[in-house]
Design an enzyme around this catalytic site. Structure first.
Site, mmCIF file in Angstrom:
data_model
loop_
_atom_site.group_PDB
_atom_site.id
_atom_site.type_symbol
_atom_site.label_atom_id
_atom_site.label_comp_id
_atom_site.label_asym_id
_atom_site.label_seq_id
_atom_site.Cartn_x
_atom_site.Cartn_y
_atom_site.Cartn_z
ATOM 1 N N ASP A 19 17.867 77.368 -80.410
ATOM 2 C CA ASP A 19 18.490 76.135 -79.925
ATOM 3 C C ASP A 19 19.970 76.100 -80.288
ATOM 4 O OD1 ASP A 19 16.072 75.426 -78.899
ATOM 5 O OD2 ASP A 19 15.818 73.609 -80.095
ATOM 6 N N TYR A 48 4.297 77.496 -88.409
ATOM 7 C CA TYR A 48 3.682 76.694 -87.373
ATOM 8 C C TYR A 48 2.179 76.893 -87.255
ATOM 9 C CZ TYR A 48 8.438 75.744 -85.649
ATOM 10 O OH TYR A 48 9.744 75.345 -85.525
#
Length: 352
Positions: free
Chosen positions: A246, A136
């Site tokens: 998640d 990222y």
């Protein structure tokens, strides 16, 4: 001493769930949680109005004067490039060096666990996700976009400093709880990720009481479905931590319940960022359907960060109770709207 907390409600359902979290905070203030709230009108509306994202001078003032930030969500389809979201969320994570994204995953009721023959007691773990490096960092380039020869290149960055401090934070937590630790990577296919295994091997000698395992991320993802009870602390890179968190949230009832903390564990008292992980959900924004429990539980992590562990524990007990009574939103088995679910939580909180 009064702690100052900046609040950024943000976009989509962010303002709806943060409104309920602030109602809970008002209750806690009556019980001695001494905080001052500073609401910042940042988000897509402000960006579309005058181009403001998160001015550097304001971000610096927040860093200097606040103990924590409570964030709702950022992201709006009217800003397809996500410029404001990048500056607000990633700006805080990187400029304040919040290198650990801590994601507690705890099922609060048996009906919320979607796995056959598993109960809430089988889903109770914490993910330590590296928060400033990995895939990222925005390193890479594109060539020939839209052509037959298009190439997109993305680079990931892992530094010894970054890997070591994240692993050390996970080790410290595992040692404190007496829980096993698993580190995950994909170094069999991506050799650069071997740094995670090398640093893990060095650190484990400092933590002889911690049971340590290393698993490739695909194997871990499968085992979390088959045997979630085998895992208590997971340490992962930015991308893998994001995905696994998640996945695990789904095992505990969904993203609407999931809290998170962005912290700098090596420095007690360092500012922290706390947010539900459900995103801005523009498809349900303004309809009164958003689950406020993710935001409220994130507030629980925030007050624990401020030193109010007992009040944080009360928040968790109240969350369990409203779910047991089904006094919650439809996504977790209830029939209430956002505001009514917030009120139900407050009613229970007063009694626990």
């Amino acid at each position: 001493m009064t702690a100052r907390v900046a609040v950024i409600a943000g976009d989509g359902i962010g303002p709806e769930v943060i409104a309920q979290a602030l109602r809970v905070l008002d209750e806690l203030r009556q019980r001695g949680v001494d905080v001052e709230v500073w609401e910042l009108p940042l988000g897509a509306e402000q960006y579309l109005k005058d181009g403001t994202t998160f001015p550097l001078e304001l971000r610096d003032e927040v860093r200097r004067t606040c103990a924590a930030v409570l964030l709702g969500a950022v992201g709006d389809p009217r800003v397809p490039g996500g410029e404001h979201a990048h500056d607000i969320l990633l700006g805080m994570r990187t400029s304040w060096d919040l290198y650990a994204n801590v994601r507690p995953v705890r099922a609060l009721h048996d009906r919320l666990v979607p796995l056959r023959d598993k109960t809430r007691h089988d889903v109770d773990l914490v993910i330590y996700r590296e928060n400033t490096e990995g895939q990222y960092v925005g390193a890479g380039r594109e060539h020939g976009r839209g052509t037959a020869a298009e190439i997109a290149i993305s680079r990931e960055v892992h530094t010894r400093r970054g890997v070591e401090r994240l692993l050390r934070a996970a080790f410290d937590f595992a040692q404190e709880r007496g829980w096993p630790l698993v580190m995950t990577d994909k170094s069999n296919a991506i050799p650069a990720q071997g740094i995670w295994r090398r640093v893990l091997a060095e650190l484990r000698a400092e933590y002889p009481s911690v049971v340590v395992e290393q698993l490739y991320v695909d194997a871990l993802a499968a085992r979390l479905i088959e045997h979630p009870e085998r895992h208590r602390v997971i340490a992962a890179s930015n991308l893998f931590g994001d995905i696994l968190a998640d996945q695990c949230a789904a095992l505990a009832g969904g993203l609407g319940l999931a809290p998170s903390a962005n912290v700098h564990p090596a420095a007690p008292g360092h500012i922290g960022l706390f947010e539900p992980v459900h995103g801005s959900a523009p498809d349900i924004a303004g309809r009164g359907l958003a689950n406020p429990l993710g935001a409220i539980r994130s507030l629980g992590l925030l007050v624990a960060h401020l030193g109010h562990a007992a009040e944080a524990a009360r928040i968790e007990r109240a969350a369990e109770e409203v779910l047991a009574r089904k006094e919650c939103t439809p996504d977790v088995g209830g029939t209430l709207g956002t505001v009514a679910a917030g009120q139900a939580f407050i009613d229970v909180l007063r009694a626990v």
